[in-house]
Design a protein around this motif. Structure first.
Motif, PDB file in Angstrom:
ATOM      1  N   ALA A   1      43.634 -29.863  -8.467  1.00 37.35           N
ATOM      2  CA  ALA A   1      45.043 -29.630  -8.123  1.00 37.35           C
ATOM      3  C   ALA A   1      45.817 -28.918  -9.225  1.00 37.35           C
ATOM      4  O   ALA A   1      46.746 -28.154  -8.945  1.00 37.35           O
ATOM      5  CB  ALA A   1      45.722 -30.963  -7.795  1.00 37.35           C
ATOM      6  N   LYS A   2      45.471 -29.163 -10.477  1.00 35.44           N
ATOM      7  CA  LYS A   2      46.241 -28.593 -11.576  1.00 35.44           C
ATOM      8  C   LYS A   2      45.730 -27.235 -12.046  1.00 35.44           C
ATOM      9  O   LYS A   2      46.308 -26.639 -12.958  1.00 35.44           O
ATOM     10  CB  LYS A   2      46.270 -29.571 -12.758  1.00 35.44           C
ATOM     11  CG  LYS A   2      44.933 -29.789 -13.445  1.00 35.44           C
ATOM     12  CD  LYS A   2      45.065 -30.852 -14.527  1.00 35.44           C
ATOM     13  CE  LYS A   2      43.748 -31.102 -15.247  1.00 35.44           C
ATOM     14  NZ  LYS A   2      43.864 -32.162 -16.271  1.00 35.44           N
TER      15      LYS A   2
ATOM     16  N   GLN B   1      44.421 -21.575 -10.088  1.00 35.13           N
ATOM     17  CA  GLN B   1      43.961 -21.051  -8.805  1.00 35.13           C
ATOM     18  C   GLN B   1      44.488 -21.878  -7.630  1.00 35.13           C
ATOM     19  O   GLN B   1      44.851 -21.330  -6.586  1.00 35.13           O
ATOM     20  CB  GLN B   1      42.424 -21.022  -8.761  1.00 35.13           C
ATOM     21  CG  GLN B   1      41.791 -20.042  -9.726  1.00 35.13           C
ATOM     22  CD  GLN B   1      41.567 -20.657 -11.118  1.00 35.13           C
ATOM     23  OE1 GLN B   1      42.056 -21.750 -11.413  1.00 35.13           O
ATOM     24  NE2 GLN B   1      40.816 -19.945 -11.948  1.00 35.13           N
ATOM     25  N   PHE B   2      44.534 -23.203  -7.792  1.00 39.22           N
ATOM     26  CA  PHE B   2      45.024 -24.061  -6.715  1.00 39.22           C
ATOM     27  C   PHE B   2      46.534 -23.890  -6.560  1.00 39.22           C
ATOM     28  O   PHE B   2      47.061 -23.879  -5.439  1.00 39.22           O
ATOM     29  CB  PHE B   2      44.675 -25.534  -6.981  1.00 39.22           C
ATOM     30  CG  PHE B   2      44.790 -26.403  -5.756  1.00 39.22           C
ATOM     31  CD1 PHE B   2      43.748 -26.472  -4.843  1.00 39.22           C
ATOM     32  CD2 PHE B   2      45.934 -27.148  -5.513  1.00 39.22           C
ATOM     33  CE1 PHE B   2      43.844 -27.270  -3.701  1.00 39.22           C
ATOM     34  CE2 PHE B   2      46.045 -27.947  -4.384  1.00 39.22           C
ATOM     35  CZ  PHE B   2      44.990 -28.006  -3.471  1.00 39.22           C
ATOM     36  N   VAL B   3      47.233 -23.747  -7.681  1.00 39.60           N
ATOM     37  CA  VAL B   3      48.676 -23.515  -7.637  1.00 39.60           C
ATOM     38  C   VAL B   3      48.972 -22.188  -6.941  1.00 39.60           C
ATOM     39  O   VAL B   3      49.886 -22.096  -6.103  1.00 39.60           O
ATOM     40  CB  VAL B   3      49.272 -23.524  -9.064  1.00 39.60           C
ATOM     41  CG1 VAL B   3      50.742 -23.116  -9.034  1.00 39.60           C
ATOM     42  CG2 VAL B   3      49.120 -24.918  -9.688  1.00 39.60           C
TER      43      VAL B   3
ATOM     44  N   VAL C   1      53.498 -32.528 -17.555  1.00 37.95           N
ATOM     45  CA  VAL C   1      53.608 -31.076 -17.739  1.00 37.95           C
ATOM     46  C   VAL C   1      52.368 -30.328 -17.281  1.00 37.95           C
ATOM     47  O   VAL C   1      52.446 -29.152 -16.895  1.00 37.95           O
ATOM     48  CB  VAL C   1      53.913 -30.735 -19.215  1.00 37.95           C
ATOM     49  CG1 VAL C   1      55.286 -31.232 -19.594  1.00 37.95           C
ATOM     50  CG2 VAL C   1      52.850 -31.313 -20.136  1.00 37.95           C
ATOM     51  N   GLU C   2      51.211 -30.980 -17.326  1.00 35.66           N
ATOM     52  CA  GLU C   2      49.980 -30.264 -16.970  1.00 35.66           C
ATOM     53  C   GLU C   2      49.702 -30.288 -15.464  1.00 35.66           C
ATOM     54  O   GLU C   2      48.774 -29.613 -14.995  1.00 35.66           O
ATOM     55  CB  GLU C   2      48.772 -30.846 -17.724  1.00 35.66           C
ATOM     56  CG  GLU C   2      48.345 -32.232 -17.293  1.00 35.66           C
ATOM     57  CD  GLU C   2      49.059 -33.344 -18.049  1.00 35.66           C
ATOM     58  OE1 GLU C   2      48.620 -34.500 -17.932  1.00 35.66           O
ATOM     59  OE2 GLU C   2      50.033 -33.046 -18.762  1.00 35.66           O
ATOM     60  N   LEU C   3      50.470 -31.065 -14.690  1.00 38.71           N
ATOM     61  CA  LEU C   3      50.247 -31.167 -13.252  1.00 38.71           C
ATOM     62  C   LEU C   3      51.255 -30.323 -12.473  1.00 38.71           C
ATOM     63  O   LEU C   3      52.383 -30.112 -12.928  1.00 38.71           O
ATOM     64  CB  LEU C   3      50.352 -32.629 -12.807  1.00 38.71           C
ATOM     65  CG  LEU C   3      49.273 -33.579 -13.313  1.00 38.71           C
ATOM     66  CD1 LEU C   3      49.572 -35.003 -12.865  1.00 38.71           C
ATOM     67  CD2 LEU C   3      47.893 -33.150 -12.813  1.00 38.71           C
ATOM     68  N   PRO C   4      50.879 -29.861 -11.288  1.00 32.86           N
ATOM     69  CA  PRO C   4      51.812 -29.110 -10.435  1.00 32.86           C
ATOM     70  C   PRO C   4      52.820 -30.068  -9.800  1.00 32.86           C
ATOM     71  O   PRO C   4      52.673 -31.296  -9.906  1.00 32.86           O
ATOM     72  CB  PRO C   4      50.887 -28.487  -9.386  1.00 32.86           C
ATOM     73  CG  PRO C   4      49.774 -29.479  -9.268  1.00 32.86           C
ATOM     74  CD  PRO C   4      49.549 -29.996 -10.668  1.00 32.86           C
ATOM     75  N   PRO C   5      53.854 -29.556  -9.129  1.00 30.30           N
ATOM     76  CA  PRO C   5      54.843 -30.434  -8.491  1.00 30.30           C
ATOM     77  C   PRO C   5      54.193 -31.399  -7.501  1.00 30.30           C
ATOM     78  O   PRO C   5      53.421 -30.983  -6.637  1.00 30.30           O
ATOM     79  CB  PRO C   5      55.776 -29.454  -7.780  1.00 30.30           C
ATOM     80  CG  PRO C   5      55.659 -28.200  -8.574  1.00 30.30           C
ATOM     81  CD  PRO C   5      54.217 -28.138  -8.989  1.00 30.30           C
ATOM     82  N   SER C   6      54.492 -32.665  -7.650  1.00 31.14           N
ATOM     83  CA  SER C   6      53.971 -33.673  -6.726  1.00 31.14           C
ATOM     84  C   SER C   6      55.078 -34.258  -5.859  1.00 31.14           C
ATOM     85  O   SER C   6      54.803 -34.993  -4.910  1.00 31.14           O
ATOM     86  CB  SER C   6      53.278 -34.793  -7.494  1.00 31.14           C
ATOM     87  OG  SER C   6      54.178 -35.403  -8.398  1.00 31.14           O
ATOM     88  N   ILE C   7      56.333 -33.956  -6.193  1.00 29.75           N
ATOM     89  CA  ILE C   7      57.475 -34.374  -5.389  1.00 29.75           C
ATOM     90  C   ILE C   7      58.402 -33.172  -5.239  1.00 29.75           C
ATOM     91  O   ILE C   7      58.712 -32.504  -6.224  1.00 29.75           O
ATOM     92  CB  ILE C   7      58.257 -35.534  -6.042  1.00 29.75           C
ATOM     93  CG1 ILE C   7      57.383 -36.776  -6.207  1.00 29.75           C
ATOM     94  CG2 ILE C   7      59.506 -35.879  -5.213  1.00 29.75           C
ATOM     95  CD1 ILE C   7      58.056 -37.900  -6.992  1.00 29.75           C
ATOM     96  N   VAL C   8      58.831 -32.908  -4.029  1.00 30.54           N
ATOM     97  CA  VAL C   8      59.825 -31.865  -3.795  1.00 30.54           C
ATOM     98  C   VAL C   8      60.959 -32.454  -2.972  1.00 30.54           C
ATOM     99  O   VAL C   8      60.727 -33.059  -1.922  1.00 30.54           O
ATOM    100  CB  VAL C   8      59.215 -30.644  -3.071  1.00 30.54           C
ATOM    101  CG1 VAL C   8      60.303 -29.782  -2.444  1.00 30.54           C
ATOM    102  CG2 VAL C   8      58.391 -29.808  -4.043  1.00 30.54           C
TER     103      VAL C   8
END
Length: 282
Positions: free
Chosen positions: A88-89, A92-94, A162-169
């Motif tokens: 996920a992080k 390429q996945f972002v 900081v190393e993870l993509p958004p998990s809550i929007v």
């Protein structure tokens, strides 16, 4: 009397986290009605009740975008799940998430089903998702979907690290005046997880369920029957203050509600949504 099957017991245990005996007693009292049994468990104050509702053992991200349109603005958000946060992080996945939400917005999709049918470079978004599974060597899928429109739309994307993509929007649509406080309200939505915009939006069956739970709990606590209605109304008001956005206390100033924020700028909220990785319906 309805037969209490192993399947019913498992369903209620999975939904509430309550113990085997508590589940059996609740189902017996509710004559096999799972929804009623959940109410009984809550009314008795069993600690683990509801603790596991809505959870998913999945990783991933929430991709989002805002586009201008004839009505003002529209926000789109999609949950894209992977098996591990390692995948996920990755950049390429972002990038995959950005491509999917862009295709969904271009198609003006209104549901997750329409999102999967949206055109993409691979053919459809569904094709794109399937190709991503092969690329990342994990099961990849599109989960939750949100579309929110209004004169002005604000998005807040929260990263748990900081190393993870958004998990809550969190998305909030307002009128022109309300946009002055939209960012603060989006932060509130992210942090406090409201379910409805106003008290009037809460379904009547949910209100009645909360009323029954509050009544039974008050009687179980030994409160005098003549004052129970007043206690129940107080507990219902607390429920609304917890779950209704406009009635929530502003997290940065408990002396004001979210409704007060909009009142101060002469604006109003139109609609909102909140997506969190792994919190969609099973």
């Amino acid at each position: 009397m309805a037969k209490i099957t192993a399947a019913l017991i498992k369903e209620l245990r999975d939904a509430t986290g309550a113990g085997m005996m508590d589940v059996k007693k609740a189902l017996t009292e509710a004559e096999g009605d799972v929804a009623r049994a959940k109410e009984i468990i809550r009314a008795k104050g069993i600690q683990a009740a509801g603790a596991r509702e809505g959870r998913k053992a999945q990783e991933g991200l929430i991709a989002s975008t805002v586009v201008d349109d004839a009505a003002g603005q529209t926000a789109y958000a999609v949950e894209l799940n992977s098996e591990t946060d390692f995948v996920a992080k990755t950049p390429q996945f972002v990038e995959f998430g950005d491509e999917v939400v862009a295709d969904v917005a271009k198609a003006s999709a209104a549901t997750a089903e329409e999102a999967l049918k949206a055109s993409s470079e691979a053919g459809t978004v569904n094709d794109t998702v399937e190709e991503a599974g092969a690329l990342f060597h994990e099961h990849v899928k599109l989960g939750q979907f949100a579309k929110v429109s209004g004169p002005k739309v604000e998005i807040y994307a929260h990263r748990k690290s900081v190393e993870l993509p958004p998990s809550i929007v969190a998305i909030i649509a307002t009128d022109e005046a309300g946009s002055a406080v939209a960012h603060e309200v989006a932060l509130q939505i992210s942090a406090m997880s409201p379910k409805w915009l106003s008290r009037e939006d809460v379904p009547e069956d949910i209100v009645e369920s909360e009323r029954r739970v509050a009544t039974e709990k008050s009687l179980a606590e030994g409160k005098p029957e003549k004052i129970v209605p007043k206690i129940v109304e107080g507990r219902l008001n607390s429920f609304f203050k917890e779950t209704v956005l406009l009635e929530q206390q502003y997290v940065k100033d408990g002396s004001r509600t979210i409704a007060d924020l909009f009142k101060e700028v002469g604006g109003k909220a139109v609609a909102f949504s909140r997506l969190e990785v792994g919190k969609g319906e099973e």
